[in-house]
Design a protein around this motif. Sequence first.
Motif, PDB file in Angstrom:
ATOM      1  N   UNK A  14      -8.343  15.193 -50.817  1.00  0.00           N
ATOM      2  CA  UNK A  14      -6.992  15.723 -50.650  1.00  0.00           C
ATOM      3  C   UNK A  14      -6.855  17.170 -51.091  1.00  0.00           C
ATOM      4  N   UNK A  15      -7.790  17.649 -51.915  1.00  0.00           N
ATOM      5  CA  UNK A  15      -7.608  18.978 -52.509  1.00  0.00           C
ATOM      6  C   UNK A  15      -8.950  19.608 -52.832  1.00  0.00           C
ATOM      7  N   UNK A  16      -8.917  20.885 -53.196  1.00  0.00           N
ATOM      8  CA  UNK A  16     -10.136  21.567 -53.645  1.00  0.00           C
ATOM      9  C   UNK A  16     -10.092  21.895 -55.130  1.00  0.00           C
ATOM     10  N   UNK A  17      -8.961  21.641 -55.770  1.00  0.00           N
ATOM     11  CA  UNK A  17      -8.924  21.708 -57.230  1.00  0.00           C
ATOM     12  C   UNK A  17      -7.972  20.632 -57.750  1.00  0.00           C
ATOM     13  N   UNK A  18      -8.053  20.350 -59.035  1.00  0.00           N
ATOM     14  CA  UNK A  18      -7.323  19.222 -59.623  1.00  0.00           C
ATOM     15  C   UNK A  18      -5.816  19.456 -59.624  1.00  0.00           C
ATOM     16  N   UNK A  19      -5.377  20.669 -59.898  1.00  0.00           N
ATOM     17  CA  UNK A  19      -3.944  20.940 -59.962  1.00  0.00           C
ATOM     18  C   UNK A  19      -3.279  20.839 -58.589  1.00  0.00           C
ATOM     19  N   UNK A  20      -4.004  21.144 -57.532  1.00  0.00           N
ATOM     20  CA  UNK A  20      -3.464  20.901 -56.193  1.00  0.00           C
ATOM     21  C   UNK A  20      -3.112  19.429 -56.044  1.00  0.00           C
ATOM     22  N   UNK A  21      -4.031  18.568 -56.464  1.00  0.00           N
ATOM     23  CA  UNK A  21      -3.792  17.132 -56.372  1.00  0.00           C
ATOM     24  C   UNK A  21      -2.598  16.695 -57.192  1.00  0.00           C
ATOM     25  N   UNK A  22      -2.480  17.229 -58.398  1.00  0.00           N
ATOM     26  CA  UNK A  22      -1.327  16.893 -59.243  1.00  0.00           C
ATOM     27  C   UNK A  22      -0.025  17.301 -58.552  1.00  0.00           C
ATOM     28  N   UNK A  23      -0.030  18.472 -57.919  1.00  0.00           N
ATOM     29  CA  UNK A  23       1.168  18.957 -57.229  1.00  0.00           C
ATOM     30  C   UNK A  23       1.491  18.100 -56.012  1.00  0.00           C
ATOM     31  N   UNK A  24       0.471  17.609 -55.331  1.00  0.00           N
ATOM     32  CA  UNK A  24       0.681  16.766 -54.151  1.00  0.00           C
ATOM     33  C   UNK A  24       1.330  15.445 -54.539  1.00  0.00           C
ATOM     34  N   UNK A  25       0.850  14.854 -55.620  1.00  0.00           N
ATOM     35  CA  UNK A  25       1.459  13.607 -56.106  1.00  0.00           C
ATOM     36  C   UNK A  25       2.904  13.854 -56.520  1.00  0.00           C
ATOM     37  N   UNK A  26       3.127  14.937 -57.236  1.00  0.00           N
ATOM     38  CA  UNK A  26       4.481  15.262 -57.689  1.00  0.00           C
ATOM     39  C   UNK A  26       5.429  15.465 -56.514  1.00  0.00           C
ATOM     40  N   UNK A  27       4.961  16.124 -55.472  1.00  0.00           N
ATOM     41  CA  UNK A  27       5.806  16.381 -54.303  1.00  0.00           C
ATOM     42  C   UNK A  27       6.122  15.089 -53.557  1.00  0.00           C
ATOM     43  N   UNK A  28       5.138  14.228 -53.386  1.00  0.00           N
ATOM     44  CA  UNK A  28       5.367  12.953 -52.702  1.00  0.00           C
ATOM     45  C   UNK A  28       6.427  12.131 -53.423  1.00  0.00           C
ATOM     46  N   UNK A  29       6.368  12.138 -54.740  1.00  0.00           N
ATOM     47  CA  UNK A  29       7.332  11.370 -55.523  1.00  0.00           C
ATOM     48  C   UNK A  29       8.712  12.029 -55.509  1.00  0.00           C
ATOM     49  N   UNK A  30       8.758  13.340 -55.657  1.00  0.00           N
ATOM     50  CA  UNK A  30      10.044  14.045 -55.710  1.00  0.00           C
ATOM     51  C   UNK A  30      10.826  13.883 -54.415  1.00  0.00           C
ATOM     52  N   UNK A  31      10.132  13.981 -53.280  1.00  0.00           N
ATOM     53  CA  UNK A  31      10.817  13.918 -51.986  1.00  0.00           C
ATOM     54  C   UNK A  31      10.787  12.513 -51.378  1.00  0.00           C
ATOM     55  N   UNK A  32      10.252  11.563 -52.163  1.00  0.00           N
ATOM     56  CA  UNK A  32      10.290  10.142 -51.801  1.00  0.00           C
ATOM     57  C   UNK A  32       9.690   9.877 -50.413  1.00  0.00           C
TER      58      UNK A  32
END
Length: 458
Positions: free
Chosen positions: A139-157
């Motif tokens: 899903x990503x090329x660094x760990x923080x990208x992945x953290x942001x992707x999870x956060x966005x999926x949850x925030x925008x449901x």
Amino acid sequence: MHIFNINRRRFIQGTTASLALTAFGANGLDLMHPPKAYRVALIGTGWYGKSDLFRLIQVAPVEVVALCDVDKNMLAGAAKLVSQRQKSGQTPKLYGDYKKMLAENQLDIVLIGTPDHWHALQMIDCVKAGAHVYVQKPISVDVMEGEAMVAAARKYNKVVQVGTQRKSTPHLIRAKKEIVDAGLLGKISHVEMSCDLHMRNNGNPPVQAVPDFLDYNMWTGPAPLRPYDGLPHVRWWRTFMEYGNGITGDMCVHMFDTVRWMLGLGWPKRISSHGGIYVQKEGKSNISDTQSALFEYDELNCVWHHKTWGTANNPDYPWSFTLYGDKGTLWGSTMQCDFIPDGKGEKIHMDVVYEKEKYPEDVTEDTNPKIELNAAPATRLHMLNFLDAIEKSSRPVADIEQGHISTSSCILANMAMKTGRPMVYDPVKREVVGDKEATKMLARDYRSPYVHPDPKKV
């Protein structure tokens, strides 16, 4: 329940359909025949982007309204194929800029089949625009990208399914249920995962002019801009760490994700890795040709190795996982499974499922490379699981958080190889414990004017 006018007997002949009924009950029928077509777009119309889209078209009445790619030739070819495959016969609107596509269309679902370095920004922008997303792995090329992707999926449901379709592979679903969950392996305290495929593209093509049909600057996006030395499509881009995570990120992520799913594992306690370019030193490729990694859990070691040269340890399982229990061993791959009991008991063999008769277009599909026939039923079931999660507002089997754990564990293995130190990642504090230098490596620099996503500000 919705009412459908279909031939039920013909429907249940296919493996995907029968598995859909098993997994989703009567809702499996609803998924393949919803009351209205989903409005779908694809970003990245290369080999696997088209393959994912065509599998979705096979199992649900979708309307592909837009396609986006920075290669005009590839985009035009995909548009022609889509018009031939979708029931409406319509040619989708074509875009070179995915942000313009999102702004001009009301989309229910967006599939992302771009190279890894684009996944994070595109997924986040898609859920912000109101779409559910199917994004390829890693899903990503660094760990923080992945953290942001999870956060966005949850925030925008929004539902975000990751293309780790081993969890939807028929014979692996059976192996999990009938062998692992049934306790035939006993206590599992060692796992091996490997890839001995010769898939590391290498060579020394000359620097050349960028062709008119390719927007190379947009293709590069937030990644470092390499001198252009030919079309990056299919495998060339994967041979550079600027755009992906090497063989470990490409191939280990599948097997490790499968093992975690089968055994109910979360984040590893510690990750270490060693490797480099030991043999194939003649070309431009900067990804390792030889690498081993250790993912540690309580009383369980999960070991990965790959080499892109020489022969396979087991020619029948050149890309695979092996679960070792005190009562038996399970070999598994995309093609088959073999359970070998320790002492008494029967051996069990399971083969890959094909659906060539029900979906003859799998055989005639005009893409380059050709469709992975063994993966087609799995991808179809994966798409149905994705749609089921959308309908129920639930988490899919390959939810973005699970994709993040599997992807980032492989990224942390690469970091361990680079630094020579083991990585202990704290997903709550989002740091590598006791290692400030490694913590800084969790988010790589973006090329201007692109801005790295922040999980706290998505």
